[in-house]
Design an enzyme around this catalytic site. Structure first.
Site, PDB file in Angstrom:
ATOM      1  N   THR A  29      -5.372  38.371 -44.862  1.00 51.38           N
ATOM      2  CA  THR A  29      -5.501  38.470 -43.410  1.00 51.38           C
ATOM      3  C   THR A  29      -6.114  39.811 -43.057  1.00 51.38           C
ATOM      4  O   THR A  29      -5.812  40.830 -43.695  1.00 51.38           O
ATOM      5  CB  THR A  29      -4.148  38.339 -42.686  1.00 51.38           C
ATOM      6  N   GLU A  30      -6.966  39.815 -42.043  1.00 50.12           N
ATOM      7  CA  GLU A  30      -7.685  41.039 -41.702  1.00 50.12           C
ATOM      8  C   GLU A  30      -6.775  42.112 -41.116  1.00 50.12           C
ATOM      9  O   GLU A  30      -7.151  43.286 -41.061  1.00 50.12           O
ATOM     10  CB  GLU A  30      -8.831  40.736 -40.735  1.00 50.12           C
ATOM     11  N   ASN A  31      -5.574  41.711 -40.666  1.00 53.77           N
ATOM     12  CA  ASN A  31      -4.649  42.726 -40.141  1.00 53.77           C
ATOM     13  C   ASN A  31      -3.809  43.368 -41.249  1.00 53.77           C
ATOM     14  O   ASN A  31      -2.904  44.139 -40.968  1.00 53.77           O
ATOM     15  CB  ASN A  31      -3.747  42.139 -39.057  1.00 53.77           C
TER      16      ASN A  31
END
Length: 216
Positions: free
Chosen positions: A46-48
């Site tokens: 996930t990009e977070n």
């Protein structure tokens, strides 16, 4: 009948190879996580800032501090890791992801992607990490409805919305059919309750049947 978003998510999950590192875009693509089984060894990024994301969290499994990039509560798998946002984007830009699955407003016949802004004055832009994923992932899949709410195709000869990436999409999964974007044009890989002639009539671009696949 056309596939529901859950049915399409399950269909996409079947095409993700064992051991792949995958990013699922915000929106419909996140549903794919619910159809991946542990024995496949697929690692979700996930990009977070998470590696090893599991299916969506429900009930007592919900942790408000554990979400995907779309702020949806998720679970973690054994061995999951957390890291800085900058490190996450370095993974995306550095070619370390095998596949990303993104939503889209439009995809062109040459694989151009438009998924961050419709260009309308009252629309809210949503860049996120799509531009980084579009150029960084080894393969870019798109999950979308084939037609918008007004019945206009979203698979088009040329994108009219602001572009996210040029020539980056390799396969488009829709509720009516799956399309491969090739150097020779758009090939219909598989159809759902529709035929090649009907698709040709509704889409303003040439379509061919993918080699080795029976398309009615």
């Amino acid at each position: 009948m056309a596939l529901t978003s859950d049915q399409l998510a399950a269909r996409i999950a079947r095409d993700i190879p064992r051991g792949a590192y995958v990013n699922l875009g915000i929106g419909q693509p996140t549903k794919i996580a619910d159809h991946l089984t542990p024995e496949l060894g697929i690692t979700l990024h996930t990009e977070n800032g998470m590696l090893g994301m599991g299916p969506a969290a429900t009930g007592h499994d919900i942790d408000p501090d554990l979400t995907n990039a779309g702020k949806v509560p998720v679970t973690e798998l054994p061995g999951a890791a957390y890291f800085h946002h900058a490190d996450s984007f370095a993974m995306m830009r550095g070619g370390h992801l095998d596949i990303c699955v993104l939503g889209a407003f439009q995809v062109s016949a040459t694989g151009d992607l438009a998924n961050w802004h419709t260009g309308q004055p009252d629309a809210i832009p949503a860049v996120g990490g799509a531009m980084d994923l579009a150029i960084g992932a080894k393969h870019v899949f798109v999950m979308m409805t084939l037609f918008d709410k007004t019945g206009h195709p979203k698979l088009v000869p040329h994108c009219t919305y602001p572009l996210t990436g040029l020539g980056c999409v390799s396969r488009v999964y829709t509720d009516h059919a799956i399309f491969d974007i090739t150097a020779h044009g758009v090939e219909v890989h598989e159809t759902f309750a529709t035929g090649l002639d009907e698709l040709r009539n509704r889409l303003a671009l040439p379509l061919e049947s993918a080699a080795g696949h029976q398309v009615p």
